[in-house]
Design a protein around this motif. Sequence first.
Motif, PDB file in Angstrom:
ATOM      1  N   VAL A 190       0.837  -1.205   0.000  1.00 37.01           N
ATOM      2  CA  VAL A 190       0.000   0.000   0.000  1.00 37.01           C
ATOM      3  C   VAL A 190       0.866   1.247   0.000  1.00 37.01           C
ATOM      4  CG1 VAL A 190      -1.797   1.290   1.183  1.00 37.01           C
ATOM      5  CG2 VAL A 190      -1.839  -1.212   1.230  1.00 37.01           C
ATOM      6  N   GLU A 191       0.657   2.108  -0.997  1.00 35.13           N
ATOM      7  CA  GLU A 191       1.338   3.401  -1.080  1.00 35.13           C
ATOM      8  C   GLU A 191       0.341   4.495  -0.728  1.00 35.13           C
ATOM      9  OE1 GLU A 191       3.558   6.354  -4.337  1.00 35.13           O
ATOM     10  OE2 GLU A 191       2.741   4.414  -4.974  1.00 35.13           O
ATOM     11  N   THR A 192       0.632   5.290   0.287  1.00 29.52           N
ATOM     12  CA  THR A 192      -0.247   6.382   0.682  1.00 29.52           C
ATOM     13  C   THR A 192       0.267   7.696   0.111  1.00 29.52           C
ATOM     14  OG1 THR A 192       0.965   6.671   2.768  1.00 29.52           O
ATOM     15  CG2 THR A 192      -0.983   5.243   2.814  1.00 29.52           C
ATOM     16  N   ALA A 193      -0.673   8.568  -0.269  1.00 34.18           N
ATOM     17  CA  ALA A 193      -0.284   9.862  -0.848  1.00 34.18           C
ATOM     18  C   ALA A 193      -1.434  10.846  -0.707  1.00 34.18           C
ATOM     19  CB  ALA A 193       0.077   9.699  -2.320  1.00 34.18           C
ATOM     20  N   ARG A 194      -1.086  12.128  -0.638  1.00 38.10           N
ATOM     21  CA  ARG A 194      -2.111  13.167  -0.643  1.00 38.10           C
ATOM     22  C   ARG A 194      -2.528  13.444  -2.081  1.00 38.10           C
ATOM     23  NH1 ARG A 194      -3.185  18.206  -1.647  1.00 38.10           N
ATOM     24  NH2 ARG A 194      -4.693  19.334  -0.337  1.00 38.10           N
TER      25      ARG A 194
END
Length: 295
Positions: free
Chosen positions: A205-209
Amino acid sequence: MQVRYFATVSRSEAESAYSRLEVAFEEDGSPVAITEIDEATDRWEIAAYLGGGDDAEESFDRREEFRAAAGLAADVEIGREELPDQDWMASVLAELKPVRAGRFVVHGAHDRDKIGAHELSIEIEAGLAFGTGHHGTTAGCLTMLGRVVRLRRPRSALDLGTGSAVLAIALAKLARVGVVATDVDSVAVAVAAGNVGANGVSARVETARADGFAAVAIRRRAPYDLIVANILAGPLIALAPGFRRHATDRADVILSGILTGQAAAVRAAFRSQGFVHVETLTRGDWVTLHLRRAS
């Protein structure tokens, strides 16, 4: 000062009131709770923890605001209790029981020992982001995710408006697929990243705004076989063209944050972008839609 406003009603009334209160107090982040009081007599308590103003005067009373926001009848008695200052969001979430939706169980660290060996555990601690699994939209999305992935395992997935990352974590654990999890709120992104790490799925899982689909992380891994978005009907309608641009042919799309009266408008917006309706799941006043992009 915090003030707890509460009422005791039937389960159906409490669930409806809970949904309404979450919408009414979403922007100011006021915690809302629903608790079973007596199973035999079907008595449930619905409560909201609201600011009490600049002083502790009893004259500052939001009972009628609470009643109107919850949609409660005029004859329902509304209680008011002044509380000492503390992090009531964390306190309320820490007391929530595990939520089961399909194979998923969303729980806090204090309930780890209640998870069965065959269940997929998603551990979410109290924080500033939405998404504990207790709201009908999150539970509906988890149930729908289980159904969709069982029939068509995706190769790439996007969780748009991830909040606490419950859905992204669920996808990573169930489908063992890479997921991009984004949110417009930087605080939510930080909370999401923490939850992703705590659940051992950081490699997937890659989190980003991101504001809608406008993010390098989204573009880099597009197009997607599966897109899930548990936000609100208005933004979903506005973003419908973006869903088409970022979805593969025959991609599955799961949408929630939609009141029953808004479902037709959301379906129409996505139909105009080439998505066909597959299934609708209703929980209380909320619906979860499963759509598929036509090839």
